[in-house]
Scaffold this motif. Structure first.
Motif, PDB file in Angstrom:
ATOM      1  N   GLU A 149      24.459 -34.391 -23.542  1.00 19.77           N
ATOM      2  CA  GLU A 149      25.373 -34.994 -22.571  1.00 19.77           C
ATOM      3  C   GLU A 149      26.679 -35.405 -23.255  1.00 19.77           C
ATOM      4  O   GLU A 149      27.751 -35.334 -22.659  1.00 19.77           O
TER       5      GLU A 149
ATOM      6  N   ASP B 184      29.530 -36.784 -15.358  1.00 24.14           N
ATOM      7  CA  ASP B 184      28.548 -36.645 -16.430  1.00 24.14           C
ATOM      8  C   ASP B 184      28.293 -37.990 -17.117  1.00 24.14           C
ATOM      9  O   ASP B 184      27.220 -38.241 -17.641  1.00 24.14           O
TER      10      ASP B 184
ATOM     11  N   HIS C  58      29.275 -32.843 -23.025  1.00 24.69           N
ATOM     12  CA  HIS C  58      29.872 -32.653 -21.695  1.00 24.69           C
ATOM     13  C   HIS C  58      31.014 -33.642 -21.494  1.00 24.69           C
ATOM     14  O   HIS C  58      32.067 -33.302 -20.965  1.00 24.69           O
TER      15      HIS C  58
ATOM     16  N   GLU D 172      23.132 -27.927 -18.647  1.00 25.95           N
ATOM     17  CA  GLU D 172      22.664 -28.533 -17.402  1.00 25.95           C
ATOM     18  C   GLU D 172      21.413 -27.789 -16.930  1.00 25.95           C
ATOM     19  O   GLU D 172      20.469 -28.385 -16.426  1.00 25.95           O
TER      20      GLU D 172
END
Ligand SMILES: [Fe+2]
Ligand SMILES: [Fe+2]
Lengths: 476, 557
Positions: free
Chosen positions: A242, A213, A245, A152
Motif C-alpha cells: 500500500e 488508498d 500506491h 490491488e
C-alpha cells in the motif's frame, strides 16, 4: 486443473501445497479471477511486458522481485507477514488473551463482513482505473499504474484467501461475489461510495491513490491489530504494498505542482485561462479535485458515532491504527467530542470513546494527509509561487455520518442550500474543469524519452533504472 | 382525587392517533399515473428528527410509533377514500435502504408498558394490511429497493409479495436475536413459517444471521418472492402490481372521507360524539360508554354514501377505536373498564340493519370490516373488561359484541333491563381465532350459541341467565355493592397476572396466525424484554450501541 494451483504458479507462505481445502476453493475461483482480470483489468495492455515487482516471499529480498512480465501471467501470491510469537489480543474486552488462529463462531459474521468490505475495494479500484493507460503521461507512470493494479489484484487474493480458509461455504460465495460486483454499476455496485466514482483522468488517479488508498492504509492498520491472527498477518503484509500506491499519488501530484509552478514562474502568468493555454493544470483545478477525493475518502471511515465500531473494538476484531501508541487499550472510560448541527446551530456532543473510533481513525488519516499536502506546498513555494493547497474542512461535501448532505462550505460553515449549489463549481470539479483535464490527456506518451507537458519527470526511476527506461514494452 | 388524577396523567405528552395524509411526516401516499390510479403507493421517508419523543434519531428509515400511526391511518383511508385502488405498494425514498425497523434507541428509552403497547399497535397494523388483501381484494407488494432489516422486513412479510433488489448488498434480515437478544416480535417469526412457509431450519438460520440474506438465497429459501437486478427492479415491481390489479376482486364504491373525530381530550378522559371515556384514577377504573345512534341512520348504500363518516356505525366505532388507543397509551394505570352501551336497543338494531341487508355492497362491506377491526382491538386490550347492563343499556346486535367480548357481564335483575341478539352475532365479526364472540362464549356447547341467536325478542335478565349469556345478575339492592366490589377486587390483583390470564381465557379455541402473534410470539417477546439478558444492566438490548458488550446468564430455562 489442480496443476494450475501450485506453489510455483501461486507463490505463497500459507502451505498451499498441503492444504486440500484451499486448493479446491482456488481451483474454482482462480479461473474466474483471470476472467475478471481480462474483462475488467487494464484495458488494451494485457499483452505488453511490464516491469513489475512480484512478491514471492515475505523476507526482505523475496517480496520485491523485479522483471518484465505480462500482466495476465503475473504471479498473484498469498502471503502472511511473519507470525509474532505468543501474540496476545492488544485491546478491547478480551485484551491479554491469546489471539485466535481460527475464527470464533460468535464473531464469524462480523469478521466476514469486515473482510468482504475491505476485499471489495481492491478489485473496485482496478475497475475504476482500467482506461487510464490510454492517456498515460509516460511509460514510467504507465508502469506505476499497472503495479498498483496488479497489487490491488493481489490484495483481493489476500482477502479471498481468508474467506476460503476460514469461512466455509459462505466464504466461497462471498469470494465469488467479489468478482461479480462492478464499480459504478447500477445493478451490482461496489459496496462503498468512493469506489463507484469514475476515475478517468490522471489527476483523479493521483488524488485517488493519495487519498483513497490512504483510507486503505488506515483500515489495514486497524485490521492489523485484530485478534484474528491470520487477518492481522495478511494486512500487515498488504501495508508494505500500500505504501507504494500512496507514493504514486503523492509524487504524482507533487510532480504536477512542480510543473505548474515552474510554468507560472517562467511565463509570469497566473490566470487559470493563461495557464490552461500553456497546457498545465492550474492550482484552482487541482484544489477542486483535492476537495472531491478528500471528502469522498473521508466518508469511507463511516459514521462519527458507530455502534459497529464499538462492537468491533470491544470484541477485538478491529483496533485503532498503531494501538501501541495508546495507554488505555480498553477505551471504556473516555469521551470524544463531536460537532453536531441541530436545529440551526452547532453543538458539542460527548460520545463514549468506543463509539467514536471511526472518528479517531479519521483523525489519524487527516493528519497523515496534511503531511503530504505540506510537501506539495513546499514544492510550489520552492518556485517562488505563493499558492497554497489546503485540505477543506472534514465536514465539507460529506455523504456519510453526522454531516451527511448538509450544505457546508470548505471552511466548515453551514450555508444556505441555494448558496451551496451556486458555489459548487468553486469547490468541486466543474464540467468545464473535467473537460479541460480530459483535453490535456487525450493521447498516451509511449516514447520512453518523453513526458507529458502537464507533469514534471520524477526525480529517479525504479529499482535503479533511469527515468527513460522502457518500463513497458509495448506488444507491437 | 386531584392528586390521584395527576398520578394517572402520563409522564410524556399524551399520544394522539388521529392524523391525515396532508399531515404525514414520514410517509407519502400517492397513486402513480402508470397504474391509472389503481395502485396506491406508500413511500417511506422517515424524518430523522420527526419522532414522537426526544432522545433518538430515526435514521435509515427506522420507525417509532409516529411512523406507524401514519401507516395505520393510510391503510384505513385507502380502503374508504380511494375505492379505485386495487393494489398497494410499499417503497422507500431512501437510497439502498428500505427500513431498518423499529428504532432501537427508542425501544431502549421506552418503558416496558410503552414497548408492549407499541408492539401491539404495530402488530395490529400489519394485520390490517393482510385483512385488506383478504377482505377487500387489495393485495400489497413490498418493493425493497434496499436493505429491510428487523421491523423493516416484518412490514414486508405482512405484504402478499416481496421483491428485493439484487444489487449485491441489499439484504433482508431479522437481526433481533443475534444483535439485541430479543425476538422479531412484529410477527416476523410467526409469518416466516406460518405464512411464507419458509422451512423451519432455514428460518432458524435466517433468524440468527445478523446480516440476513440476499438475492438468490433469499428467493431459494422463500424469504422473498423475487430478486431482480437494480435495472430490472422497477419492471418486476410493475409487472407484479399489474397482475395484482388484474386479479383483484375489489369493487368500486363511493369514496367516504374519514373526517376528523375531534375528540375533546381532557385529563380524565375524552368526550366524543358517541363515545365517552371517563377515567377514575383513584379507583383505576375507566367507564367507556358508547351511545345510541340517531333516529335516521342510513338504511341503504346510497344513504350511507351521502351520510359519509358521520353515519353512526362508522363514527361510533372509529371513536371507540381512538378511545381504546387513548386508554392503552395514555392511562397505563387503569386496571379495569366499565363497558357500557347507552340508548334503545331498537335504535341499534335499526342502524345495523344495513350491514345485514346490504352485506354485499362494497362500501357497507368496508364498514363491517372496520367494526371487525375495532372489535379485535377491543379483544386485544390488556385491561379487565366488565360489561354493565342496566335500564339505560342498549346491548343489542353489534353492541352486544362488546358484552360478549368482555371478561364478565353484570346484568341488573329488574324489569325493563334487556339485551338483544341479532344475525350479526353469528360470525360477522370474528375474533382472531375466527370464532364469533358468541361461539367463544359458548365454546363448551355450540347449541347454546345457536339458541341465543334464534331469540328474536328482547332478552330480559332472567332469560339471559337461562340462556347463559351473562355472568352475574345482581338485583337492585345488591347491584351497586356487587359492581363496586368486583372492580375494587379486580384492581387489586397483579396487573401482570391479569394481562396473562385474560389473554389466555379470551382466546379460547383454535390457534391462528393472528393468535400466535398476539399470544405466543408477543408473550415470549414480553418475557424476554423483562429478562436481564435483554434489559438488565448488561443486557444485549440495554447495551446496543453502547461501548460495552453484553454479558449473558447462560442458564436455559
Ligand atoms: Fe489495496
Ligand atoms: Fe492500494
Amino acid at each position: 486443473m489442480s496443476n494450475v494451483i501450485n506453489s510455483e504458479r501461486i507463490p505463497n507462505n500459507v502451505g498451499l501445497s498441503e492444504d486440500k481445502r484451499l486448493q479446491r476453493a482456488l481451483e474454482e475461483w482462480q479461473p474466474n479471477y483471470l476472467k475478471w482480470w481480462n474483462e475488467m483489468g487494464p484495458e488494451g495492455f494485457q499483452r505488453d511486458q511490464i516491469f513489475l515487482r512480484t512478491a514471492i516471499s515475505v523476507d526482505s529480498d523475496g517480496w520485491a522481485n523485479f522483471g518484465h512480465v505480462k500482466m495476465p501471467d503475473y504471479r498473484w501470491g498469498i502471503f502472511l507477514a511473519d507470525a509474532v510469537k505468543d501474540r496476545t489480543i492488544g485491546f478491547g474486552d478480551n485484551m491479554g488473551q491469546p489471539v485466535w488462529q481460527q475464527v470464533p463462531g460468535e464473531h464469524r459474521n462480523s469478521l466476514r463482513r469486515l473482510i468482504v468490505t475491505q476485499g471489495d475495494t481492491e478489485p473496485a479500484s482496478v475497475e475504476q482505473q482500467r482506461l487510464l493507460g490510454h492517456s498515460c503521461p509516460s511509460l514510467y507512470d504507465l508502469r506505476n499504474l499497472f503495479q498498483v493494479n496488479v497489487e490491488e489484484g493481489r490484495h483481493l487474493w489476500a482477502m479471498v484467501y481468508l474467506l476460503h480458509s476460514h469461512f466455509g461455504r459462505d466464504g466461497r460465495e462471498e469470494a465469488e461475489a467479489l468478482l461479480e460486483r462492478r464499480s459504478g454499476d447500477v445493478d451490482k455496485p461496489r459496496i462503498l461510495g468512493a469506489f463507484n466514482e469514475p476515475c478517468t483522468d490522471w489527476l483523479s488517479f493521483f488524488m485517488f491513490t493519495f487519498f483513497t488508498d490512504r483510507d486503505g492504509k488506515f483500515q489495514l492498520l486497524a485490521l492489523a491489530e485484530s485478534a484474528f491472527d491470520p487477518l492481522s498477518r495478511t494486512t500487515r503484509f498488504m501495508l508494505t504494498e500500500e505504501a507504494h500506491h500512496m507514493f504514486v499519488g503523492e509524487t504524482g501530484i507533487l510532480r504536477m505542482c512542480d510543473r505548474t509552478a515552474q510554468v507560472m514562474k517562467e511565463s509570469g502568468k497566473d490566470h487559470p485561462d493563461d495557464l490552461r493555454k500553456l497546457g498545465v493544470i492550474d492550482f484552482g483545478t487541482m484544489q477542486r479535485y483535492l476537495n472531491l477525493w478528500y471528502s469522498l475518502s473521508l466518508d469511507l471511515f463511516g459514521s462519527e458515532v458507530s455502534s459497529n465500531a464499538a462492537s468491533f473494538f470491544a470484541n477485538g476484531l478491529k483496533g485503532r491504527a498503531k494501538e501501541d501508541q495508546y495507554e488505555d487499550h480498553r477505551a471504556l472510560e473516555g469521551f470524544y467530542t463531536i460537532d453536531r448541527f441541530n436545529e440551526g446551530r452547532w453543538s458539542k456532543d460527548d460520545i463514549p470513546l468506543r463509539n467514536a473510533l471511526n472518528e479517531v481513525l479519521r483523525d489519524a488519516y487527516v493528519e497523515d494527509c496534511q503531511r503530504g499536502v505540506d510537501k506539495w506546498n513546499r514544492t510550489i513555494a520552492a518556485h517562488g509561487v505563493s499558492v497554497v493547497l489546503k485540505l477543506p474542512s472534514r465536514k465539507f461535501h460529506r455523504h456519510v455520518g453526522a454531516n451527511a448532505n448538509l450544505p457546508i462550505d470548505v471552511a466548515g460553515n453551514v450555508i444556505a442550500t441555494g448558496s451551496f449549489s451556486a458555489k459548487r463549481d468553486e469547490w468541486l470539479p466543474s464540467e468545464s474543469d473535467k473537460a479541460f483535464v480530459q483535453s490535456l490527456m487525450t493521447a498516451p506518451v509511449f516514447d520512453p524519452k518523453q513526458m507529458a507537458n502537464w507533469i514534471s519527470p520524477p526525480k529517479q526511476g525504479i529499482k535503479g533504472r533511469p527515468v527513460d527506461f522502457e518500463y513497458v514494452r509495448r506488444d507491437a | 382525587m386531584a392528586d390521584a388524577q395527576q398520578n394517572a396523567a402520563p409522564a410524556h405528552p399524551p399520544v394522539r392517533f388521529e392524523t391525515a395524509p396532508e399531515r404525514y411526516r414520514h410517509w407519502k401516499l400517492d397513486f402513480p399515473k402508470e397504474h391509472e390510479g389503481k395502485v396506491a403507493r406508500l413511500t417511506l421517508d422517515v424524518q430523522d428528527n420527526g419522532g414522537l419523543r426526544e432522545g433518538y434519531s430515526l435514521k435509515l428509515n427506522s420507525y417509532d410509533l409516529s411512523v406507524d400511526i401514519e401507516l395505520a391511518d393510510a391503510l384505513s383511508r385507502i380502503r374508504f377514500e380511494h375505492p379505485e385502488v386495487r393494489a398497494l405498494v410499499f417503497a422507500s425514498a431512501k437510497d439502498r435502504i428500505f427500513s431498518a425497523g423499529a428504532n432501537i434507541y427508542m425501544l431502549g428509552l421506552s418503558s416496558h408498558t410503552f414497548k408492549v403497547n407499541f408492539c401491539k399497535f404495530t402488530n395490529e397494523t400489519r394485520l390490517y394490511l393482510e385483512q385488506m388483501s383478504a377482505e377487500s381484494g387489495i393485495a400489497s407488494l413490498a418493493a425493497l429497493n434496499g436493505t429491510a432489516s428487523g421491523g423493516g422486513y416484518e412490514l414486508a412479510i405482512a405484504c402478499d409479495e416481496i421483491v428485493l433488489s439484487d444489487d449485491g448488498s441489499s439484504a433482508v434480515s431479522l437481526p433481533e436475536v443475534p444483535l439485541l437478544g430479543v425476538l422479531p416480535g412484529t410477527g416476523g417469526l410467526t409469518r416466516l413459517v406460518d405464512k411464507r412457509k419458509v422451512r423451519r431450519d432455514y428460518a432458524d438460520v435466517f433468524s440468527t444471521l445478523a446480516e440476513g440474506v440476499r438475492g438468490k438465497r433469499a428467493v431459494d429459501w422463500g424469504i422473498v418472492d423475487e430478486s431482480p437486478s437494480r435495472a430490472q427492479f422497477q419492471q418486476a415491481v410493475d409487472r407484479r402490481l399489474a397482475a395484482m390489479v388484474a386479479r383483484s376482486s375489489a369493487q368500486t364504491h363511493p369514496s367516504m372521507k374519514l373526517t376528523a373525530l375531534a375528540g375533546d381530550y381532557h385529563v380524565a378522559g375524552t368526550n366524543y360524539r358517541y363515545v365517552t371515556l371517563a377515567v377514575d384514577a383513584g379507583r383505576r377504573v375507566a367507564a367507556r360508554t358508547i351511545r345510541k345512534p340517531e333516529d335516521d341512520e342510513p338504511s341503504t348504500p346510497a344513504e350511507l354514501a351521502s351520510r359519509g363518516a358521520d353515519a353512526w356505525l362508522v363514527r361510533a366505532f372509529r371513536e371507540l377505536d381512538d378511545a381504546l388507543l387513548d386508554l392503552r397509551f395514555n392511562y397505563a394505570n387503569v386496571a379495569a373498564i366499565e363497558v357500557r352501551a347507552e340508548g334503545r336497543a331498537s335504535a341499534v338494531l335499526q342502524a345495523e340493519r344495513i350491514l345485514v341487508e346490504h352485506a354485499a355492497d362494497p362500501l357497507v362491506h368496508e364498514v363491517t370490516c372496520l367494526i371487525r377491526r375495532v372489535l379485535k382491538r377491543y379483544d386485544n386490550t390488556a385491561r379487565s373488561l366488565f360489561a354493565l347492563i342496566d335500564q339505560k343499556s342498549a346491548f343489542a346486535g353489534v353492541l352486544l359484541e362488546l358484552a360478549l367480548g368482555a371478561d364478565r357481564t353484570y346484568m341488573l335483575a329488574v324489569d325493563g333491563v334487556s339485551l338483544r341478539t341479532s344475525a350479526l352475532n353469528g360470525g360477522t365479526f370474528p375474533m382472531a381465532t375466527e370464532l364469533s364472540r358468541l361461539q367463544a362464549h359458548f365454546y363448551h356447547d355450540a347449541s347454546k350459541a345457536a339458541a341465543a341467536l334464534v331469540e328474536t325478542a328482547a332478552i330480559d335478565t332472567a332469560r339471559a341467565g337461562e340462556l347463559g349469556l351473562i355472568t352475574f345478575a345482581p338485583d337492585e339492592l345488591d347491584w351497586e355493592d356487587e359492581v363496586r366490589i368486583a372492580f375494587e377486587e379486580r384492581a387489586s390483583l397483579s396487573p401482570d397476572a391479569m394481562t396473562g390470564m385474560e389473554a389466555n381465557l379470551r382466546f379460547v379455541g383454535p390457534e391462528t396466525m393472528e393468535t400466535k402473534i398476539f399470544g405466543r410470539l408477543s408473550a415470549w417477546q414480553n418475557w424476554i424484554f423483562q429478562r436481564p439478558n435483554a434489559t438488565g444492566a448488561k443486557g444485549a438490548l440495554t447495551l446496543y450501541g453502547k461501548p460495552e458488550r453484553p454479558e449473558f446468564d447462560f442458564t436455559r430455562t
